[in-house]
Scaffold this active site. Sequence first.
Site, PDB file in Angstrom:
ATOM      1  N   TYR A 189      -2.294  -3.682  39.550  1.00 10.31           N
ATOM      2  CA  TYR A 189      -1.001  -3.593  40.049  1.00 10.31           C
ATOM      3  C   TYR A 189      -0.873  -2.470  41.121  1.00 10.31           C
ATOM      4  O   TYR A 189       0.004  -2.720  42.082  1.00 10.31           O
ATOM      5  CB  TYR A 189      -0.015  -3.188  38.684  1.00 10.31           C
ATOM      6  CG  TYR A 189       1.295  -2.944  39.010  1.00 10.31           C
ATOM      7  CD1 TYR A 189       2.354  -3.892  39.532  1.00 10.31           C
ATOM      8  CD2 TYR A 189       1.598  -1.541  38.916  1.00 10.31           C
ATOM      9  CE1 TYR A 189       3.276  -3.570  39.727  1.00 10.31           C
ATOM     10  CE2 TYR A 189       3.243  -1.382  39.332  1.00 10.31           C
ATOM     11  CZ  TYR A 189       3.865  -2.355  39.464  1.00 10.31           C
ATOM     12  OH  TYR A 189       5.330  -2.010  40.054  1.00 10.31           O
ATOM     13  N   GLU A 190      -1.683  -1.382  41.039  1.00  7.41           N
ATOM     14  CA  GLU A 190      -1.410  -0.383  42.109  1.00  7.41           C
ATOM     15  C   GLU A 190      -2.145  -0.566  43.215  1.00  7.41           C
ATOM     16  O   GLU A 190      -2.225   0.391  44.336  1.00  7.41           O
ATOM     17  CB  GLU A 190      -1.679   1.160  41.418  1.00  7.41           C
ATOM     18  CG  GLU A 190      -0.491   1.505  40.443  1.00  7.41           C
ATOM     19  CD  GLU A 190      -0.930   2.992  40.019  1.00  7.41           C
ATOM     20  OE1 GLU A 190      -2.109   3.126  39.521  1.00  7.41           O
ATOM     21  OE2 GLU A 190      -0.009   3.708  39.426  1.00  7.41           O
ATOM     22  N   GLU A 197      -0.434  10.652  32.539  1.00  5.69           N
ATOM     23  CA  GLU A 197      -1.254  10.213  33.579  1.00  5.69           C
ATOM     24  C   GLU A 197      -1.222   8.646  33.957  1.00  5.69           C
ATOM     25  O   GLU A 197      -1.040   8.218  34.985  1.00  5.69           O
ATOM     26  CB  GLU A 197      -3.019  10.566  33.291  1.00  5.69           C
ATOM     27  CG  GLU A 197      -3.743   9.980  34.170  1.00  5.69           C
ATOM     28  CD  GLU A 197      -4.124  10.557  35.476  1.00  5.69           C
ATOM     29  OE1 GLU A 197      -3.484  11.674  35.825  1.00  5.69           O
ATOM     30  OE2 GLU A 197      -4.870  10.203  36.194  1.00  5.69           O
ATOM     31  N   GLY A 239       7.687   0.072  27.153  1.00  5.35           N
ATOM     32  CA  GLY A 239       7.395   1.313  28.195  1.00  5.35           C
ATOM     33  C   GLY A 239       8.155   2.591  27.793  1.00  5.35           C
ATOM     34  O   GLY A 239       7.624   3.580  27.675  1.00  5.35           O
ATOM     35  N   TYR A 295      12.472   6.140  35.992  1.00  2.00           N
ATOM     36  CA  TYR A 295      12.395   7.630  35.640  1.00  2.00           C
ATOM     37  C   TYR A 295      13.492   8.461  36.007  1.00  2.00           C
ATOM     38  O   TYR A 295      13.983   9.091  35.249  1.00  2.00           O
ATOM     39  CB  TYR A 295      10.813   8.290  36.418  1.00  2.00           C
ATOM     40  CG  TYR A 295       9.705   7.836  35.883  1.00  2.00           C
ATOM     41  CD1 TYR A 295       9.379   7.984  34.346  1.00  2.00           C
ATOM     42  CD2 TYR A 295       8.707   7.074  36.623  1.00  2.00           C
ATOM     43  CE1 TYR A 295       8.278   7.316  33.897  1.00  2.00           C
ATOM     44  CE2 TYR A 295       7.552   6.659  36.254  1.00  2.00           C
ATOM     45  CZ  TYR A 295       7.237   6.592  34.801  1.00  2.00           C
ATOM     46  OH  TYR A 295       6.103   6.217  34.211  1.00  2.00           O
ATOM     47  N   TYR A 308       1.478   2.201  30.777  1.00  2.00           N
ATOM     48  CA  TYR A 308       1.249   0.715  31.238  1.00  2.00           C
ATOM     49  C   TYR A 308       1.828  -0.128  29.978  1.00  2.00           C
ATOM     50  O   TYR A 308       1.506  -0.014  28.943  1.00  2.00           O
ATOM     51  CB  TYR A 308      -0.247   0.673  31.435  1.00  2.00           C
ATOM     52  CG  TYR A 308      -0.338  -0.964  32.139  1.00  2.00           C
ATOM     53  CD1 TYR A 308      -0.195  -1.413  33.112  1.00  2.00           C
ATOM     54  CD2 TYR A 308      -1.147  -2.019  30.939  1.00  2.00           C
ATOM     55  CE1 TYR A 308      -0.295  -2.909  33.364  1.00  2.00           C
ATOM     56  CE2 TYR A 308      -1.416  -3.168  31.357  1.00  2.00           C
ATOM     57  CZ  TYR A 308      -1.029  -3.526  32.712  1.00  2.00           C
ATOM     58  OH  TYR A 308      -1.199  -5.033  32.999  1.00  2.00           O
ATOM     59  N   VAL A 309       2.477  -1.355  30.511  1.00  2.00           N
ATOM     60  CA  VAL A 309       2.602  -2.360  29.405  1.00  2.00           C
ATOM     61  C   VAL A 309       2.329  -3.778  30.095  1.00  2.00           C
ATOM     62  O   VAL A 309       2.409  -3.995  31.201  1.00  2.00           O
ATOM     63  CB  VAL A 309       4.050  -2.478  28.917  1.00  2.00           C
ATOM     64  CG1 VAL A 309       4.628  -3.470  28.038  1.00  2.00           C
ATOM     65  CG2 VAL A 309       4.338  -0.900  28.403  1.00  2.00           C
TER      66      VAL A 309
END
Lengths: 173, 173
Positions: free
Chosen positions: B26-27, B91, B105, B139, B94-95
């Site tokens: 995903y990243e 750190e 999450g 966030y 994730y879901v």
Amino acid sequence: MHFRIRAATKEDCKDISRMIMELAVYEKMPDQVKISHEELERDGFSQNPFFECLVAEVPEEHKSEGGFTVVGYALYFYTYSTWKGPSVYLEDLYVMPEYRGNGIGKGLLCKVAEVGKKKQCVRLQLSVLNWNTPSRDFYAAKGAQDLTVSEGWHFIRFEGQSLDDLANEAPKD
Amino acid sequence: MHFRIRAATKEDCKDISRMIMELAVYEKMPDQVKISHEELERDGFSQNPFFECLVAEVPEEHKSEGGFTVVGYALYFYTYSTWKGPSVYLEDLYVMPEYRGNGIGKGLLCKVAEVGKKKQCVRLQLSVLNWNTPSRDFYAAKGAQDLTVSEGWHFIRFEGQSLDDLANEAPKD
């Protein structure tokens, strides 16, 4: 100038506390410091400490104007990358202004790297303020990457009310 | 959907390892993952672990297409602010995509905040990529500050040769 780098002891906490404040003044946020030397003693020098610390010490004949022989510190702890493994994080690196230019800052940084390598750490990480070009240049010259620039990582923080709100909404077991 | 959040055990490391890879995909950096589930077991579940982890679990009847019931995780460790004291650093959060939108999450995040508060942590911190607006918005909506934007903090990293070079230049005792 001769100097020695050694692991900090509980007895160094007053010196470390004094330099934490000096560093905060340099970073233009002195009113942010809420930690006393008693709290440093508890958090760093009891069982399961939150951090480790190195100090740089000069001989008595080179003591500072204020009479101090502990003239720099590096405070660090261990973190973990789920991609790469154990890492060491350098929270603070500081040398008193009148002792700069003698390799003390570099000595502290290198010693933290050495300590980290002995603990199987694959990374040494730290944060630096955007306007602090002397520090940014210092780290870049030594081969560090700026991940905020190269990959776009941002720091996010919850504290105070927003942290309390999260904790209060935690699912019950 | 019913789910349960619990502390991870050694037996969860295969599931965590699978999701670490999913998150890296995903990243957009899947080739960066070098940590195996055996290393997670060693680093997180022996004496002096480098991290702690929570997992989210769904009942057998809601297992994923691939047959998994552990469908999310939050991996964190403790850090230290010399201004404010103990902090918790998240750190990874994730879901699995097919389980999003069920509060898992948020449940994991709140649980980490709760665990941190119990350990006297005054901050919960994490990092997020610049382009990851869903996470940044998530966030921010919960009251987090983006310190890279508000104060100009940058992430700096030494690894590989630059870390070895530092360690090799450490002053001798």
